[in-house]
Motif scaffolding. Structure first.
Motif, PDB file in Angstrom:
ATOM      1  N   CYS A 155       0.785  -1.194   0.025  1.00 18.73           N
ATOM      2  CA  CYS A 155      -0.332  -0.080  -0.372  1.00 18.73           C
ATOM      3  C   CYS A 155       0.520   1.051  -0.340  1.00 18.73           C
ATOM      4  N   ALA A 156       1.701   1.527   1.158  1.00 17.53           N
ATOM      5  CA  ALA A 156       2.718   2.474   1.100  1.00 17.53           C
ATOM      6  C   ALA A 156       3.622   3.153  -0.485  1.00 17.53           C
ATOM      7  N   PRO A 157       4.261   2.232  -0.930  1.00 18.76           N
ATOM      8  CA  PRO A 157       4.813   3.257  -2.072  1.00 18.76           C
ATOM      9  C   PRO A 157       4.028   3.359  -3.328  1.00 18.76           C
ATOM     10  N   THR A 158       2.359   3.112  -3.171  1.00 21.09           N
ATOM     11  CA  THR A 158       1.838   2.800  -4.138  1.00 21.09           C
ATOM     12  C   THR A 158       0.536   4.743  -4.599  1.00 21.09           C
ATOM     13  N   CYS A 159       0.460   4.302  -3.318  1.00 21.22           N
ATOM     14  CA  CYS A 159       0.221   5.503  -2.325  1.00 21.22           C
ATOM     15  C   CYS A 159       0.623   7.448  -2.704  1.00 21.22           C
ATOM     16  N   ILE A 160       2.258   6.273  -1.994  1.00 16.77           N
ATOM     17  CA  ILE A 160       2.965   7.987  -2.291  1.00 16.77           C
ATOM     18  C   ILE A 160       3.030   8.280  -3.792  1.00 16.77           C
ATOM     19  N   LEU A 161       3.491   7.027  -5.063  1.00 18.91           N
ATOM     20  CA  LEU A 161       3.524   7.250  -6.120  1.00 18.91           C
ATOM     21  C   LEU A 161       2.030   8.301  -6.736  1.00 18.91           C
ATOM     22  N   THR A 162       1.204   7.421  -6.292  1.00 12.35           N
ATOM     23  CA  THR A 162      -0.529   7.879  -6.958  1.00 12.35           C
ATOM     24  C   THR A 162      -0.266   9.329  -6.430  1.00 12.35           C
ATOM     25  N   PHE A 163      -0.227   9.482  -5.284  1.00 14.57           N
ATOM     26  CA  PHE A 163      -0.346  11.077  -5.481  1.00 14.57           C
ATOM     27  C   PHE A 163       0.678  11.778  -6.136  1.00 14.57           C
ATOM     28  N   SER A 198      -0.190  11.661  -9.563  1.00 17.27           N
ATOM     29  CA  SER A 198      -2.323  12.270 -10.340  1.00 17.27           C
ATOM     30  C   SER A 198      -1.409  13.358 -10.215  1.00 17.27           C
ATOM     31  N   ARG A 199      -1.362  14.336  -9.903  1.00 14.69           N
ATOM     32  CA  ARG A 199      -0.381  16.053 -10.116  1.00 14.69           C
ATOM     33  C   ARG A 199       0.314  16.669 -11.291  1.00 14.69           C
ATOM     34  N   VAL A 200       0.800  15.127 -11.990  1.00 14.48           N
ATOM     35  CA  VAL A 200       1.697  15.449 -12.988  1.00 14.48           C
ATOM     36  C   VAL A 200       0.019  15.012 -14.264  1.00 14.48           C
ATOM     37  N   TRP A 201      -0.580  14.382 -13.862  1.00 15.41           N
ATOM     38  CA  TRP A 201      -1.402  13.704 -15.434  1.00 15.41           C
ATOM     39  C   TRP A 201      -2.653  14.916 -15.469  1.00 15.41           C
ATOM     40  N   ASP A 202      -2.832  15.406 -13.769  1.00  8.79           N
ATOM     41  CA  ASP A 202      -4.197  16.688 -14.182  1.00  8.79           C
ATOM     42  C   ASP A 202      -3.213  17.781 -15.275  1.00  8.79           C
ATOM     43  N   ARG A 203      -1.641  17.650 -14.970  1.00  7.01           N
ATOM     44  CA  ARG A 203      -1.292  19.277 -15.624  1.00  7.01           C
ATOM     45  C   ARG A 203      -1.053  18.378 -18.009  1.00  7.01           C
ATOM     46  N   ILE A 204      -0.643  16.828 -17.685  1.00  6.60           N
ATOM     47  CA  ILE A 204      -0.276  17.129 -18.858  1.00  6.60           C
ATOM     48  C   ILE A 204      -1.970  16.204 -19.689  1.00  6.60           C
ATOM     49  N   ARG A 205      -3.276  16.428 -19.032  1.00  8.52           N
ATOM     50  CA  ARG A 205      -4.285  16.533 -19.298  1.00  8.52           C
ATOM     51  C   ARG A 205      -4.823  16.488 -21.130  1.00  8.52           C
ATOM     52  N   SER A 206      -4.572  17.747 -21.669  1.00  8.98           N
ATOM     53  CA  SER A 206      -4.367  17.838 -22.686  1.00  8.98           C
ATOM     54  C   SER A 206      -3.396  17.829 -24.363  1.00  8.98           C
ATOM     55  N   SER A 207      -2.589  16.602 -23.431  1.00 10.83           N
ATOM     56  CA  SER A 207      -1.635  16.723 -23.973  1.00 10.83           C
ATOM     57  C   SER A 207      -1.428  15.540 -24.632  1.00 10.83           C
ATOM     58  N   PRO A 208      -1.080  15.484 -26.111  1.00 13.65           N
ATOM     59  CA  PRO A 208      -1.271  13.905 -26.767  1.00 13.65           C
ATOM     60  C   PRO A 208      -0.266  12.878 -26.197  1.00 13.65           C
ATOM     61  N   TRP A 209       0.207  13.240 -25.628  1.00 11.94           N
ATOM     62  CA  TRP A 209       1.499  12.072 -24.869  1.00 11.94           C
ATOM     63  C   TRP A 209       0.004  10.884 -23.526  1.00 11.94           C
ATOM     64  N   ARG A 210      -0.323  11.908 -23.511  1.00 16.75           N
ATOM     65  CA  ARG A 210      -1.531  11.098 -22.474  1.00 16.75           C
ATOM     66  C   ARG A 210      -2.803  10.178 -23.161  1.00 16.75           C
ATOM     67  N   ALA A 211      -2.603  10.612 -23.960  1.00 14.68           N
ATOM     68  CA  ALA A 211      -3.210   9.418 -24.726  1.00 14.68           C
ATOM     69  C   ALA A 211      -2.990   8.411 -25.296  1.00 14.68           C
ATOM     70  N   VAL A 212      -1.548   8.706 -25.930  1.00 11.88           N
ATOM     71  CA  VAL A 212       0.047   7.462 -26.348  1.00 11.88           C
ATOM     72  C   VAL A 212      -0.546   6.547 -24.931  1.00 11.88           C
ATOM     73  N   ILE A 213      -0.189   7.450 -23.743  1.00  9.01           N
ATOM     74  CA  ILE A 213       0.715   6.351 -22.885  1.00  9.01           C
ATOM     75  C   ILE A 213      -0.806   5.534 -22.322  1.00  9.01           C
ATOM     76  N   GLN A 214      -2.284   6.104 -21.499  1.00  8.57           N
ATOM     77  CA  GLN A 214      -2.941   5.277 -21.631  1.00  8.57           C
ATOM     78  C   GLN A 214      -3.260   3.786 -23.392  1.00  8.57           C
ATOM     79  N   GLY A 215      -2.972   4.041 -24.169  1.00 10.50           N
ATOM     80  CA  GLY A 215      -3.333   2.814 -24.982  1.00 10.50           C
ATOM     81  C   GLY A 215      -2.282   2.040 -25.421  1.00 10.50           C
ATOM     82  N   GLY A 216      -0.946   2.570 -24.859  1.00 12.08           N
ATOM     83  CA  GLY A 216       0.131   1.675 -24.582  1.00 12.08           C
ATOM     84  C   GLY A 216      -0.101   0.811 -23.337  1.00 12.08           C
TER      85      GLY A 216
END
Length: 179
Positions: free
Chosen positions: A89-97, A100-118
């Motif tokens: 639990c501990a490492p994933t909670c820290i990593l997710t925190f 998620s901050r970076v993920w929100d910042r790249i919301r409109s980036s084409p890289w986000r869709a590419v990463i999710q697709g892979g």
């Protein structure tokens, strides 16, 4: 040796690293590596016991990560259960925190869709490997292989609740017709 600090440290180290690989399907994506470490590398249990613990964890209410708590319990008692649960639990909670901050910042980036697709097909492949590994450990008779295949087909092709498949399999087991 059960409960020794060496086992607890090994559990903490192995599970902390594995927890960072849990994506898409949670802990189910690393079940093959978890099984390899617990059964083949450390010999804390056999494949049948691992499959039984996995079945208990999946049948229990709550998160699907209960397998690590049960594996920790089997390897090192109550201390092992606590260490295993915290290590996942501990490492994933820290990593997710932080992610998620970076993920929100790249919301409109084409890289986000590419990463999710892979990541999505990789997660599906890891979950499939987990299912195959657990089936191999649990299905030690042709009748059990038949139940596994029938359950998979039943769940995939019907809209019935999967609990019906579990109830039927349990009934077959109680009658002694399988095993």
């Amino acid at each position: 040796m059960k409960g020794s600090s060496a086992i607890l440290l090994t559990l903490a180290g192995q599970l902390s690293v594995m927890s960072l690989l849990c994506f898409g399907g949670g802990i189910n994506t690393v079940v093959p590596e978890l099984q390899r470490q617990m059964v083949d590398v450390h010999h804390w249990m056999d494949a049948r016991t691992f499959a039984d613990l996995f079945a208990i964890a999946q049948a229990s209410p709550g998160p699907n990560m209960l397998i690590v708590t049960l594996v920790g319990l089997k390897a090192a008692g109550l201390a092992g259960a606590a260490v295993a649960t915290i290590a996942v639990c501990a490492p994933t909670c820290i990593l997710t925190f932080f992610v998620s901050r970076v993920w929100d910042r790249i919301r409109s980036s084409p890289w986000r869709a590419v990463i999710q697709g892979g990541v999505a097909p990789a997660a599906v492949g890891l979950i499939f490997a987990s299912a195959f590994l657990i089936a191999r450990g649990a299905d030690h008779a042709p009748s059990l292989v038949a139940i596994t295949v029938a359950t998979g087909l039943f769940v995939y092709f019907t809209k019935f609740n999967p609990l019906w498949a579990l109830a039927i399999a349990a009934g077959l087991g109680m009658t002694g017709l399988v095993g």
